[in-house]
Design a protein around this motif. Structure first.
Motif, mmCIF file in Angstrom:
data_model
loop_
_atom_site.group_PDB
_atom_site.id
_atom_site.type_symbol
_atom_site.label_atom_id
_atom_site.label_comp_id
_atom_site.label_asym_id
_atom_site.label_seq_id
_atom_site.Cartn_x
_atom_site.Cartn_y
_atom_site.Cartn_z
ATOM 1 N N GLU A 2 0.857 -1.184 0.000
ATOM 2 C CA GLU A 2 0.000 0.000 0.000
ATOM 3 C C GLU A 2 0.894 1.234 0.000
ATOM 4 O O GLU A 2 1.914 1.269 0.696
ATOM 5 N N GLU B 65 4.669 5.218 3.948
ATOM 6 C CA GLU B 65 4.137 6.550 4.247
ATOM 7 C C GLU B 65 5.297 7.556 4.238
ATOM 8 O O GLU B 65 6.357 7.285 4.785
ATOM 9 N N GLY C 249 6.514 6.755 -1.831
ATOM 10 C CA GLY C 249 5.780 5.757 -2.595
ATOM 11 C C GLY C 249 6.093 5.757 -4.083
ATOM 12 O O GLY C 249 5.855 4.754 -4.760
ATOM 13 N N LEU D 198 2.628 13.090 -3.037
ATOM 14 C CA LEU D 198 3.697 14.082 -3.076
ATOM 15 C C LEU D 198 5.051 13.386 -2.986
ATOM 16 O O LEU D 198 5.184 12.367 -2.297
HETATM 17 N N1 SAH Z 1 -4.711 4.728 3.343
HETATM 18 C C1 SAH Z 1 -4.875 5.829 4.245
HETATM 19 C C2 SAH Z 1 -5.260 7.097 3.478
HETATM 20 C C3 SAH Z 1 -4.385 8.207 3.879
HETATM 21 S S1 SAH Z 1 -4.453 9.649 2.878
HETATM 22 C C4 SAH Z 1 -5.862 5.521 5.350
HETATM 23 O O1 SAH Z 1 -6.490 4.467 5.333
HETATM 24 O O2 SAH Z 1 -5.975 6.320 6.266
HETATM 25 C C5 SAH Z 1 -3.028 9.423 1.844
HETATM 26 C C6 SAH Z 1 -1.705 9.271 2.543
HETATM 27 O O3 SAH Z 1 -0.711 9.206 1.521
HETATM 28 C C7 SAH Z 1 -1.291 10.446 3.438
HETATM 29 O O4 SAH Z 1 -1.011 9.955 4.711
HETATM 30 C C8 SAH Z 1 -0.047 11.011 2.768
HETATM 31 O O5 SAH Z 1 0.921 11.502 3.675
HETATM 32 C C9 SAH Z 1 0.470 9.802 2.005
HETATM 33 N N2 SAH Z 1 1.334 10.096 0.864
HETATM 34 C C10 SAH Z 1 1.206 11.088 -0.072
HETATM 35 N N3 SAH Z 1 2.205 11.010 -0.977
HETATM 36 C C11 SAH Z 1 2.968 9.934 -0.617
HETATM 37 C C12 SAH Z 1 4.142 9.343 -1.163
HETATM 38 N N4 SAH Z 1 4.774 9.819 -2.250
HETATM 39 N N5 SAH Z 1 4.654 8.253 -0.541
HETATM 40 C C13 SAH Z 1 4.066 7.736 0.570
HETATM 41 N N6 SAH Z 1 2.966 8.260 1.133
HETATM 42 C C14 SAH Z 1 2.413 9.350 0.545
#
Ligand code: SAH
Length: 220
Positions: free
Chosen positions: A94, A117, A145, A216
């Motif tokens: 994920e 994350e 990610g 991001l």
């Molecule tokens: N799956 C989560 C949804 C969180 S919102 C849940 O169930 O709560 C999306 C998340 O993606 C945020 O926490 C944000 O910090 C993270 N995110 C954004 N860009 C990312 C990246 N490039 N790599 C890892 N995480 C990222």
């Protein structure tokens, strides 16, 4: 994977309230019984701030701090259905752990879940929460990610919970042959995109419009 969580809620956080949420998901078109059962098992109220507890079984996304959100229950279920429909899941990756809810749901549907994350504060609190709740098949990592997580690849499925302008190549590379990736793609107009990797190449399908926080680059 079975799990014993002390999730005793009352009133708006009770098992009955959670069952009602699952019935709504069914009415809205979620069909996969394993997915519905995972959403019935995992106490969503334990993934949000106490002040939001009573709203945790509404069909809404909710703030989790740092401008991020816990995804809408329907979206969590849809992402799972997309990756489950074709496969038995051993390893799932994920992207975007957030509060850890989607990872917790995936942990009921796969042998092992890896979740990346970029925000260290969110990662740390998700880690503490998931440990307290007794999840043993979720591994959280601080990372970007866009790079995926090569160490444990290839994955049967990859679920991205933040929207990017394109599907990152690293993620496609880390998918098993026969594996499925699902993610929101787009900036203002996001669409759920599904990639199926086969020996012959990549198959891409587009689905419904969605509204995720942006993916991001870089760590914070
Ligand atoms: N799956 C989560 C949804 C969180 S919102 C849940 O169930 O709560 C999306 C998340 O993606 C945020 O926490 C944000 O910090 C993270 N995110 C954004 N860009 C990312 C990246 N490039 N790599 C890892 N995480 C990222």
């Amino acid at each position: 994977m079975s799990l014993v969580i002390n999730s005793k809620g009352q009133g708006m956080t009770s098992d009955r309230t959670r069952s009602r949420m699952v019935e709504k998901l069914r009415e809205e078109g979620i069909k996969n019984e394993s997915v519905l059962s995972a959403l019935k098992t995992i106490p969503r109220h334990m993934f949000v701030d106490e002040a939001l507890n009573t709203r945790s079984y509404e069909m809404v996304s909710l703030p989790i701090g740092y401008g991020q959100t816990i995804s809408h229950p329907f979206i969590v279920a849809r992402l799972c259905e997309h990756v489950l429909s074709e496969n038995t899941l051993f390893r799932v990756l994920e992207i975007g752990s957030g509060c850890g809810y989607q990872a917790a749901i995936l942990s009921q549907l796969a042998k092992q879940v890896f979740s990346i994350e970029r925000n260290l504060n969110l990662l740390n609190s998700a880690r503490i929460r998931l440990k307290k709740m007794g999840f043993r098949n979720i591994i959280l990592r601080h990372g970007d990610g866009y790079q995926g997580y090569e160490a444990n690849s290839p994955y049967d499925a990859i679920v991205v919970t933040a929207a990017a302008e394109f599907v990152p190549t690293a993620l496609i590379n880390q998918l098993k042959s026969g594996g499925v990736l699902v993610m929101p793609v787009g900036v203002d107009n996001q669409q759920l995109v599904k990639i199926i990797k086969t020996e012959a190449g990549i198959e891409k399908k587009s689905f419904e419009r969605v509204n995720f926080v942006p993916m991001l680059s870089g760590l914070i």
